[in-house]
Scaffold this motif. Sequence first.
Motif, PDB file in Angstrom:
ATOM      1  N   ALA A  30       0.702  -1.277   0.109  1.00 20.54           N
ATOM      2  CA  ALA A  30       0.078  -0.075  -0.001  1.00 20.54           C
ATOM      3  C   ALA A  30       0.885   1.249   0.027  1.00 20.54           C
ATOM      4  O   ALA A  30       0.688   2.143  -0.593  1.00 20.54           O
ATOM      5  CB  ALA A  30      -0.961   0.008   1.209  1.00 20.54           C
ATOM      6  N   LEU A  31       1.970   1.201   0.956  1.00 20.42           N
ATOM      7  CA  LEU A  31       2.670   2.414   0.728  1.00 20.42           C
ATOM      8  C   LEU A  31       3.538   2.834  -0.477  1.00 20.42           C
ATOM      9  O   LEU A  31       3.707   3.866  -1.007  1.00 20.42           O
ATOM     10  CB  LEU A  31       3.821   2.065   1.804  1.00 20.42           C
ATOM     11  N   GLU A  32       3.933   1.555  -1.189  1.00 18.22           N
ATOM     12  CA  GLU A  32       4.432   1.548  -2.471  1.00 18.22           C
ATOM     13  C   GLU A  32       3.466   2.197  -3.388  1.00 18.22           C
ATOM     14  O   GLU A  32       3.885   2.959  -4.337  1.00 18.22           O
ATOM     15  CB  GLU A  32       5.069   0.188  -3.052  1.00 18.22           C
ATOM     16  N   GLN A  33       2.357   1.814  -3.476  1.00 13.31           N
ATOM     17  CA  GLN A  33       1.287   2.308  -4.456  1.00 13.31           C
ATOM     18  C   GLN A  33       0.951   3.769  -4.137  1.00 13.31           C
ATOM     19  O   GLN A  33       0.793   4.504  -4.994  1.00 13.31           O
ATOM     20  CB  GLN A  33       0.057   1.406  -4.236  1.00 13.31           C
ATOM     21  N   LEU A  34       0.945   4.019  -2.882  1.00 16.53           N
ATOM     22  CA  LEU A  34       0.590   5.516  -2.325  1.00 16.53           C
ATOM     23  C   LEU A  34       1.882   6.439  -2.937  1.00 16.53           C
ATOM     24  O   LEU A  34       1.714   7.525  -3.198  1.00 16.53           O
ATOM     25  CB  LEU A  34       0.451   5.718  -0.959  1.00 16.53           C
ATOM     26  N   ASN A  35       3.108   6.071  -2.984  1.00 14.68           N
ATOM     27  CA  ASN A  35       4.137   6.873  -3.372  1.00 14.68           C
ATOM     28  C   ASN A  35       4.553   6.822  -4.735  1.00 14.68           C
ATOM     29  O   ASN A  35       5.508   7.095  -5.080  1.00 14.68           O
ATOM     30  CB  ASN A  35       5.425   6.336  -2.362  1.00 14.68           C
ATOM     31  N   ALA A  36       3.682   5.977  -5.555  1.00 14.69           N
ATOM     32  CA  ALA A  36       4.131   5.680  -6.976  1.00 14.69           C
ATOM     33  C   ALA A  36       4.101   6.935  -7.403  1.00 14.69           C
ATOM     34  O   ALA A  36       4.949   7.228  -8.550  1.00 14.69           O
ATOM     35  CB  ALA A  36       3.191   4.860  -7.660  1.00 14.69           C
ATOM     36  N   GLN A  37       3.088   7.922  -7.319  1.00 10.18           N
ATOM     37  CA  GLN A  37       2.953   9.112  -8.071  1.00 10.18           C
ATOM     38  C   GLN A  37       2.728  10.265  -7.006  1.00 10.18           C
ATOM     39  O   GLN A  37       1.497  10.403  -6.743  1.00 10.18           O
ATOM     40  CB  GLN A  37       1.660   9.133  -9.021  1.00 10.18           C
ATOM     41  N   PRO A  38       3.760  10.840  -6.631  1.00 11.08           N
ATOM     42  CA  PRO A  38       3.650  11.734  -5.548  1.00 11.08           C
ATOM     43  C   PRO A  38       2.732  13.048  -5.903  1.00 11.08           C
ATOM     44  O   PRO A  38       2.194  13.580  -5.132  1.00 11.08           O
ATOM     45  CB  PRO A  38       4.869  12.325  -5.023  1.00 11.08           C
TER      46      PRO A  38
ATOM     47  N   PRO B  29      -8.106  11.914  -2.461  1.00 14.88           N
ATOM     48  CA  PRO B  29      -8.803  12.260  -1.087  1.00 14.88           C
ATOM     49  C   PRO B  29      -8.223  11.410  -0.094  1.00 14.88           C
ATOM     50  O   PRO B  29      -8.066  10.270  -0.034  1.00 14.88           O
ATOM     51  CB  PRO B  29     -10.380  11.854  -1.346  1.00 14.88           C
ATOM     52  N   ARG B  30      -7.626  12.105   0.878  1.00 15.40           N
ATOM     53  CA  ARG B  30      -7.537  11.221   2.225  1.00 15.40           C
ATOM     54  C   ARG B  30      -6.129  10.463   1.934  1.00 15.40           C
ATOM     55  O   ARG B  30      -5.882   9.467   2.648  1.00 15.40           O
ATOM     56  CB  ARG B  30      -8.513  10.538   2.766  1.00 15.40           C
ATOM     57  N   ARG B  31      -5.346  11.110   1.022  1.00 16.09           N
ATOM     58  CA  ARG B  31      -3.990  10.175   0.602  1.00 16.09           C
ATOM     59  C   ARG B  31      -3.129  10.113   1.883  1.00 16.09           C
ATOM     60  O   ARG B  31      -2.539   8.966   2.270  1.00 16.09           O
ATOM     61  CB  ARG B  31      -3.391  10.860  -0.630  1.00 16.09           C
ATOM     62  N   GLN B  32      -3.067  11.266   2.618  1.00 14.55           N
ATOM     63  CA  GLN B  32      -2.086  11.311   3.824  1.00 14.55           C
ATOM     64  C   GLN B  32      -2.625  10.580   4.929  1.00 14.55           C
ATOM     65  O   GLN B  32      -1.918   9.820   5.593  1.00 14.55           O
ATOM     66  CB  GLN B  32      -2.110  12.673   4.253  1.00 14.55           C
ATOM     67  N   GLN B  33      -3.920  10.392   5.210  1.00 12.29           N
ATOM     68  CA  GLN B  33      -4.482   9.453   6.197  1.00 12.29           C
ATOM     69  C   GLN B  33      -4.382   7.920   5.787  1.00 12.29           C
ATOM     70  O   GLN B  33      -4.113   7.223   6.669  1.00 12.29           O
ATOM     71  CB  GLN B  33      -6.050   9.561   6.103  1.00 12.29           C
ATOM     72  N   LEU B  34      -4.325   7.709   4.415  1.00 12.94           N
ATOM     73  CA  LEU B  34      -4.306   6.235   4.091  1.00 12.94           C
ATOM     74  C   LEU B  34      -2.737   5.795   4.142  1.00 12.94           C
ATOM     75  O   LEU B  34      -2.388   4.860   4.708  1.00 12.94           O
ATOM     76  CB  LEU B  34      -4.320   6.329   2.541  1.00 12.94           C
ATOM     77  N   GLN B  35      -1.696   6.952   3.893  1.00 10.45           N
ATOM     78  CA  GLN B  35      -0.209   6.703   4.371  1.00 10.45           C
ATOM     79  C   GLN B  35      -0.227   6.532   5.769  1.00 10.45           C
ATOM     80  O   GLN B  35       0.521   5.660   5.986  1.00 10.45           O
ATOM     81  CB  GLN B  35       0.492   7.814   3.724  1.00 10.45           C
ATOM     82  N   LEU B  36      -0.665   7.209   6.667  1.00  5.79           N
ATOM     83  CA  LEU B  36      -0.634   7.261   7.981  1.00  5.79           C
ATOM     84  C   LEU B  36      -0.950   5.626   8.554  1.00  5.79           C
ATOM     85  O   LEU B  36      -0.442   5.206   9.239  1.00  5.79           O
ATOM     86  CB  LEU B  36      -1.282   8.236   8.578  1.00  5.79           C
ATOM     87  N   LEU B  37      -2.351   5.482   7.975  1.00 10.15           N
ATOM     88  CA  LEU B  37      -2.896   4.085   8.351  1.00 10.15           C
ATOM     89  C   LEU B  37      -1.927   3.058   8.001  1.00 10.15           C
ATOM     90  O   LEU B  37      -1.865   1.944   8.569  1.00 10.15           O
ATOM     91  CB  LEU B  37      -4.004   3.833   7.870  1.00 10.15           C
TER      92      LEU B  37
END
Length: 427
Positions: free
Chosen positions: A110-118, A123-131
């Motif tokens: 999940a972290l790799e997918q969230l950081n794929a395209q900075p 919506p709530r991308r930072q919250q997903l990263q924190l979780l």
Amino acid sequence: MRSVFWLLGLAALAVALALLVGHNQAMVTLFWPPYRFDVSFNFVLFCLIGGFVLLYLAMRAIALLRELPLQAQRWRNQQLERAAVGSVMDALAQLLAGRFVRARAAGLAALEQLNAQPSAQWPRRQQLQLLAHLLVAEAAQSLQNRSARDEHLQAALHPKLAKVSPEAREGALLRAVRWAVEDRDVQAARSHLAELPQGAGRRIQALRLKLRVARLGGDTSEALETARLLAKHRAFSPDASRSIVRGLALDALREAHDLSQLKAVWERLDATERAMPELALAAAERANRIAATDAREASSQQAVGMSGAWLAPVWQGFSTLDATQQRQLVQALEPGLPQLDAAWLARLEQSQRQWPNNAYLQYLTGQACVQRQLWGKAAQLLGQASHSLREPALLRRTWCSLATLAEERGDEASAQAAWKKAALLAD
């Protein structure tokens, strides 16, 4: 119903068109030297309407063509977002199922997918990263990988992520406190608790953790205060709350090293706690032990006065005490028998007359009579107690007192027999 309104609207439009163009004989003449064009007004009207429709459709088609790259980008971002959310949900499901390795893998994915395209705005991308960081840290804690846990915990607590989702940050701090408690790291646990906002620190979950940290750190006063707050918020059942508060209060009383400290601990207890027989008995017992280690007469008198004041309410409810508590009450009062005042002696005599067959009252009243050289009454009460008592310590002291009384009477045979029975109990 909607179809009926559509039908009525079409009928009204048809009637309006029929009235407008049905008998319209107007003509439109266009001059283009050397030509002249005569056209029906109805034809010109329909051409204008048709041209407007064609122009509108053409402009819409061009706009859609120009938006195709943006829609494609939006679709790709949506697919990536769905994949990241799915990975976070998979990590949570695997974590709840106890599959910590898979949970860690799903969280890292999940972290790799969230950081794929900075640059993507989800919506709530930072919250997903924190979780995701928090789930990976939880899995690492379960796998005893503390370095990975601390790394992802610090990433979850990054100000950039915490600013977007303060609730998730508070959850991360609470988890960090729990991990520190599991590692028995009191300093780290207190540090994380101090980072919580004031409102979050008063929540039941935070108070539960604070109680565990206080007990782990040996801070009985803080633990007792926290347990009272939890009981006030009904975090435990009434019986459990009473048991926890009673246990912590007992620890606080036993930790007192002198009479002044013991008195201060007792005064910090509320009225409900001071009414507990267990706490009054424990306080009196601790006072007697402190006085026994101090050879000063003033210390002994102070201990007797404090114990008498604390045990007076317990004595009033003597009939409600069980056998163990009655024995503890007698043992707590016995060291102060030489210094008991007239009020306590009156209580002893009244209670002994009220329950004449109670072995503990017979023993305590008999010992009080021995202290005041009432030999006859003392021999009678202690003789009755010797047939009923079952505790070796009390029974041994009973025979010792009976032996002393027999020596006072000059009855050497009875004294020798009493000393022998006391010696057998001592073995």
